[in-house]
Design a protein around this motif. Structure first.
Motif, PDB file in Angstrom:
ATOM      1  N   ALA A  83       0.822  -1.213   0.000  1.00 24.08           N
ATOM      2  CA  ALA A  83       0.000   0.000   0.000  1.00 24.08           C
ATOM      3  C   ALA A  83       0.849   1.253   0.000  1.00 24.08           C
ATOM      4  CB  ALA A  83      -0.913   0.010   1.234  1.00 24.08           C
ATOM      5  N   ASN A  84       2.077   1.164   0.436  1.00 23.13           N
ATOM      6  CA  ASN A  84       2.921   2.349   0.497  1.00 23.13           C
ATOM      7  C   ASN A  84       3.517   2.743  -0.842  1.00 23.13           C
ATOM      8  OD1 ASN A  84       2.610   2.772   3.212  1.00 23.13           O
ATOM      9  ND2 ASN A  84       4.310   1.448   3.778  1.00 23.13           N
ATOM     10  N   ASN A  85       3.482   1.887  -1.807  1.00 18.70           N
ATOM     11  CA  ASN A  85       4.161   2.190  -3.068  1.00 18.70           C
ATOM     12  C   ASN A  85       3.225   2.276  -4.249  1.00 18.70           C
ATOM     13  OD1 ASN A  85       6.698   2.238  -1.958  1.00 18.70           O
ATOM     14  ND2 ASN A  85       6.929   0.030  -2.128  1.00 18.70           N
ATOM     15  N   ALA A  86       2.009   2.560  -4.045  1.00 19.07           N
ATOM     16  CA  ALA A  86       1.261   2.537  -5.213  1.00 19.07           C
ATOM     17  C   ALA A  86       0.033   3.350  -5.428  1.00 19.07           C
ATOM     18  CB  ALA A  86       0.777   1.170  -5.471  1.00 19.07           C
TER      19      ALA A  86
ATOM     20  N   GLY B 126      -2.955  14.609  -4.749  1.00 18.63           N
ATOM     21  CA  GLY B 126      -2.093  14.499  -5.923  1.00 18.63           C
ATOM     22  C   GLY B 126      -1.744  13.062  -6.233  1.00 18.63           C
ATOM     23  N   LEU B 127      -2.679  12.148  -6.022  1.00 17.05           N
ATOM     24  CA  LEU B 127      -2.409  10.719  -6.182  1.00 17.05           C
ATOM     25  C   LEU B 127      -2.274  10.322  -7.644  1.00 17.05           C
ATOM     26  CD1 LEU B 127      -5.007   9.341  -3.594  1.00 17.05           C
ATOM     27  CD2 LEU B 127      -2.525   9.291  -3.341  1.00 17.05           C
ATOM     28  N   SER B 128      -1.250   9.561  -7.939  1.00 14.23           N
ATOM     29  CA  SER B 128      -1.129   8.940  -9.252  1.00 14.23           C
ATOM     30  C   SER B 128      -1.786   7.562  -9.198  1.00 14.23           C
ATOM     31  CB  SER B 128       0.342   8.791  -9.655  1.00 14.23           C
ATOM     32  OG  SER B 128       0.931  10.048  -9.864  1.00 14.23           O
ATOM     33  N   PRO B 129      -2.594   7.208 -10.193  1.00 15.26           N
ATOM     34  CA  PRO B 129      -3.293   5.909 -10.164  1.00 15.26           C
ATOM     35  C   PRO B 129      -2.372   4.755 -10.511  1.00 15.26           C
ATOM     36  CG  PRO B 129      -3.872   7.091 -12.156  1.00 15.26           C
ATOM     37  CD  PRO B 129      -3.019   8.036 -11.341  1.00 15.26           C
ATOM     38  N   ASP B 130      -1.391   4.530  -9.671  1.00 15.97           N
ATOM     39  CA  ASP B 130      -0.443   3.442  -9.846  1.00 15.97           C
ATOM     40  C   ASP B 130      -1.170   2.110  -9.618  1.00 15.97           C
ATOM     41  OD1 ASP B 130       1.590   1.496  -9.408  1.00 15.97           O
ATOM     42  OD2 ASP B 130       3.003   3.094  -8.914  1.00 15.97           O
ATOM     43  N   PRO B 131      -1.071   1.156 -10.530  1.00 15.49           N
ATOM     44  CA  PRO B 131      -1.785  -0.123 -10.390  1.00 15.49           C
ATOM     45  C   PRO B 131      -1.466  -0.877  -9.108  1.00 15.49           C
ATOM     46  CG  PRO B 131      -0.979   0.117 -12.628  1.00 15.49           C
ATOM     47  CD  PRO B 131      -0.368   1.240 -11.833  1.00 15.49           C
ATOM     48  N   ASP B 132      -0.316  -0.632  -8.497  1.00 24.65           N
ATOM     49  CA  ASP B 132       0.043  -1.330  -7.276  1.00 24.65           C
ATOM     50  C   ASP B 132      -0.860  -0.971  -6.094  1.00 24.65           C
ATOM     51  OD1 ASP B 132       2.057  -2.617  -8.591  1.00 24.65           O
ATOM     52  OD2 ASP B 132       3.630  -1.262  -7.921  1.00 24.65           O
ATOM     53  N   ARG B 133      -1.629   0.116  -6.214  1.00 22.68           N
ATOM     54  CA  ARG B 133      -2.534   0.498  -5.123  1.00 22.68           C
ATOM     55  C   ARG B 133      -3.946  -0.063  -5.321  1.00 22.68           C
ATOM     56  NH1 ARG B 133      -0.490   6.399  -5.194  1.00 22.68           N
ATOM     57  NH2 ARG B 133       1.219   6.360  -3.715  1.00 22.68           N
ATOM     58  N   ALA B 134      -4.133  -0.890  -6.324  1.00 20.50           N
ATOM     59  CA  ALA B 134      -5.474  -1.383  -6.645  1.00 20.50           C
ATOM     60  C   ALA B 134      -6.090  -2.186  -5.512  1.00 20.50           C
ATOM     61  CB  ALA B 134      -5.424  -2.231  -7.919  1.00 20.50           C
ATOM     62  N   ASN B 135      -5.260  -2.732  -4.615  1.00 20.94           N
ATOM     63  CA  ASN B 135      -5.810  -3.545  -3.537  1.00 20.94           C
ATOM     64  C   ASN B 135      -6.344  -2.717  -2.379  1.00 20.94           C
ATOM     65  OD1 ASN B 135      -3.166  -2.749  -2.864  1.00 20.94           O
ATOM     66  ND2 ASN B 135      -2.944  -4.424  -1.397  1.00 20.94           N
ATOM     67  N   ILE B 136      -6.095  -1.402  -2.370  1.00 26.08           N
ATOM     68  CA  ILE B 136      -6.556  -0.600  -1.240  1.00 26.08           C
ATOM     69  C   ILE B 136      -7.543   0.491  -1.625  1.00 26.08           C
ATOM     70  CG2 ILE B 136      -4.454  -1.055   0.062  1.00 26.08           C
ATOM     71  CD1 ILE B 136      -3.632   1.876  -0.515  1.00 26.08           C
ATOM     72  N   MET B 137      -7.669   0.830  -2.899  1.00 21.12           N
ATOM     73  CA  MET B 137      -8.600   1.871  -3.308  1.00 21.12           C
ATOM     74  C   MET B 137      -8.895   1.757  -4.792  1.00 21.12           C
ATOM     75  SD  MET B 137      -6.128   5.292  -3.329  1.00 21.12           S
ATOM     76  CE  MET B 137      -5.454   4.993  -1.677  1.00 21.12           C
ATOM     77  N   ASP B 138     -10.030   2.324  -5.183  1.00 22.31           N
ATOM     78  CA  ASP B 138     -10.319   2.523  -6.595  1.00 22.31           C
ATOM     79  C   ASP B 138      -9.916   3.949  -6.960  1.00 22.31           C
ATOM     80  OD1 ASP B 138     -11.380  -0.025  -7.024  1.00 22.31           O
ATOM     81  OD2 ASP B 138     -13.373   0.606  -6.366  1.00 22.31           O
ATOM     82  N   PHE B 139      -9.807   4.220  -8.263  1.00 23.54           N
ATOM     83  CA  PHE B 139      -9.400   5.550  -8.690  1.00 23.54           C
ATOM     84  C   PHE B 139     -10.392   6.153  -9.667  1.00 23.54           C
ATOM     85  CE2 PHE B 139      -5.402   4.531  -6.774  1.00 23.54           C
ATOM     86  CZ  PHE B 139      -4.898   5.766  -6.395  1.00 23.54           C
ATOM     87  N   SER B 140     -10.589   7.445  -9.501  1.00 19.20           N
ATOM     88  CA  SER B 140     -11.405   8.199 -10.434  1.00 19.20           C
ATOM     89  C   SER B 140     -10.675   8.363 -11.754  1.00 19.20           C
ATOM     90  CB  SER B 140     -11.712   9.587  -9.857  1.00 19.20           C
ATOM     91  OG  SER B 140     -10.535  10.406  -9.907  1.00 19.20           O
ATOM     92  N   ASN B 141     -11.347   8.960 -12.726  1.00 16.76           N
ATOM     93  CA  ASN B 141     -10.662   9.412 -13.926  1.00 16.76           C
ATOM     94  C   ASN B 141      -9.675  10.518 -13.550  1.00 16.76           C
ATOM     95  OD1 ASN B 141     -12.169   7.695 -15.576  1.00 16.76           O
ATOM     96  ND2 ASN B 141     -13.777   9.215 -15.851  1.00 16.76           N
ATOM     97  N   LEU B 142      -8.697  10.750 -14.404  1.00 16.16           N
ATOM     98  CA  LEU B 142      -7.721  11.810 -14.144  1.00 16.16           C
ATOM     99  C   LEU B 142      -8.393  13.177 -14.181  1.00 16.16           C
ATOM    100  CD1 LEU B 142      -4.651  10.660 -16.278  1.00 16.16           C
ATOM    101  CD2 LEU B 142      -5.207  10.094 -13.911  1.00 16.16           C
ATOM    102  N   TYR B 143      -7.984  14.034 -13.250  1.00 15.74           N
ATOM    103  CA  TYR B 143      -8.489  15.405 -13.260  1.00 15.74           C
ATOM    104  C   TYR B 143      -7.386  16.406 -13.587  1.00 15.74           C
ATOM    105  CZ  TYR B 143      -6.488  15.564  -8.513  1.00 15.74           C
ATOM    106  OH  TYR B 143      -5.636  15.498  -7.431  1.00 15.74           O
ATOM    107  N   TYR B 144      -6.130  15.938 -13.574  1.00 17.00           N
ATOM    108  CA  TYR B 144      -5.011  16.832 -13.875  1.00 17.00           C
ATOM    109  C   TYR B 144      -3.896  16.025 -14.516  1.00 17.00           C
ATOM    110  CZ  TYR B 144      -1.147  20.121 -13.196  1.00 17.00           C
ATOM    111  OH  TYR B 144      -0.081  20.953 -13.402  1.00 17.00           O
ATOM    112  N   ILE B 145      -3.377  16.514 -15.614  1.00 17.66           N
ATOM    113  CA  ILE B 145      -2.280  15.847 -16.311  1.00 17.66           C
ATOM    114  C   ILE B 145      -0.979  16.554 -15.946  1.00 17.66           C
ATOM    115  CG2 ILE B 145      -1.335  15.145 -18.531  1.00 17.66           C
ATOM    116  CD1 ILE B 145      -3.970  13.792 -17.831  1.00 17.66           C
ATOM    117  N   GLY B 146      -0.083  15.828 -15.348  1.00 17.28           N
ATOM    118  CA  GLY B 146       1.188  16.421 -14.933  1.00 17.28           C
ATOM    119  C   GLY B 146       2.364  15.616 -15.434  1.00 17.28           C
ATOM    120  N   GLY B 147       3.377  15.473 -14.614  1.00 17.37           N
ATOM    121  CA  GLY B 147       4.566  14.718 -14.989  1.00 17.37           C
ATOM    122  C   GLY B 147       5.465  14.554 -13.786  1.00 17.37           C
TER     123      GLY B 147
END
Length: 330
Positions: free
Chosen positions: A33-36, A155-176
């Motif tokens: 959960a800490n890396n994703a 400022g969460l990035s929807p990293d697939p490794d976090r899929a076991n602890i939360m779902d993610f919305s669509n992106l609201y901001y494109i960054g880098g």
């Protein structure tokens, strides 16, 4: 009429899923959960809802404002939040211009940032009262995982490794993502390969995707994790760190106030954008949040939020948690 029929059919599927959604396993609370992020697409316009893909995709960008509002009205009777009538949100106010404290003319710290503005917009769009709870970044992940909050907005990035602890919305901001150092050291890092040297101390924020980027690109360097981005900045300026991985918009914001900072390298990352963490097994809330995000993008509010936050972040700010008296710590 064809679009309206499709919309109503989709809503029926969403509500059906909400009524039958109680059979999923409890999210894993392991160390990953800490890396994703989640398994959602990085596309800002569609979302598959449940992780097994059983829900029909909705192209939110194709819906008018009236259709988005109608969708939320249809969802409201099935909308479940931690506290009735409220949208409970965890955030980490050490990440300007996303979330931080702006110091007003009376010296009072006031929560600000485009994430905060978006939270209030979403709550209003859903007919709820925003209840924002500042905490450390790791705490945001934990609270969403434990379902003690409805959303994590940091400022969460929807990293697939976090899929076991939360779902993610669509992106609201494109960054880098960027690698930064201080002026005078730019020549030491002509490319990312140069950061992978045991003589360098490289930093990243604990629990963030920047840790993964550091581990990927600088595995042989001395890796330093700090709980707050401002701490990373201070260590860079003092010479204790040689470089660091920081989200690009955040680094650009710091560079306006700290001319010593040099943003020197773009860091490749598959998901270059930010999403909202939504408590798992709550597809109605996920769809409602996506509708609100689509509305904020469509009516220009999100662009205004970003511009206003960047302007505020150039003034007097505090990044971190307040003490019991509501004052900056330290």
């Amino acid at each position: 009429m064809k679009k309206l029929f499709t919309l109503l059919l989709t809503l029926a599927m969403v509500l059906s899923l909400a009524a039958c959604g109680g059979g999923k396993d409890t999210p894993d609370t392991g160390s990953d959960a800490n890396n994703a992020g989640s398994g959602t697409s990085s596309d800002t316009d569609t979302n598959s809802g449940t992780q097994d893909g059983s829900e029909k995709e909705i192209d939110f960008s194709a819906l008018s404002m009236e259709e988005l509002k109608a969708m939320v009205e249809e969802l409201k009777p099935q909308l479940q939040t931690v506290t009735e009538g409220k949208l409970t949100v965890a955030t980490s106010p050490d990440f300007a211009p996303y979330e931080f404290y702006a110091i007003d003319e009376n010296g009072t710290p006031v929560l600000a940032g485009f994430d905060l503005a978006l939270i209030n917009y979403i709550a209003d769009f859903l007919g709820l009262e925003a209840d924002v709870n500042p905490m450390d970044f790791d705490g945001v992940l934990m609270e969403v995982n434990n379902k003690t909050v409805d959303l994590g907005v940091a400022g969460l990035s929807p990293d697939p490794d976090r899929a076991n602890i939360m779902d993610f919305s669509n992106l609201y901001y494109i960054g880098g993502q960027s690698f930064v150092t201080v002026k005078g050291k730019e020549d030491q890092f002509p490319n990312l390969e140069a950061t992978n040297d045991p003589k360098y101390q490289i930093g990243a924020q604990t629990g963030s995707i920047q840790v993964t980027l550091m581990q990927t690109n600088s595995p042989n360097a001395q890796q330093i994790q700090l709980s707050k981005v401002p701490d990373i900045l201070m260590e860079l300026i003092s010479g204790k760190l040689d470089g660091a991985y920081i989200e690009t918009a955040v680094a650009e914001c710091y560079a306006k106030n700290y001319p010593e900072l040099a943003i020197i390298l773009d860091v490749p990352y598959d998901v270059a954008g930010s999403a909202i963490g939504v408590q798992k097994d709550n597809p109605v809330l996920l769809q409602a949040v996506n509708a609100a995000i689509a509305a904020a993008l469509q009516d220009g509010s999100m662009a205004d939020f970003v511009a206003e936050a960047n302007e505020l972040a150039t003034g007097e700010v505090y990044e971190g948690l307040l003490d019991e008296q509501g004052r900056p710590q330290g």
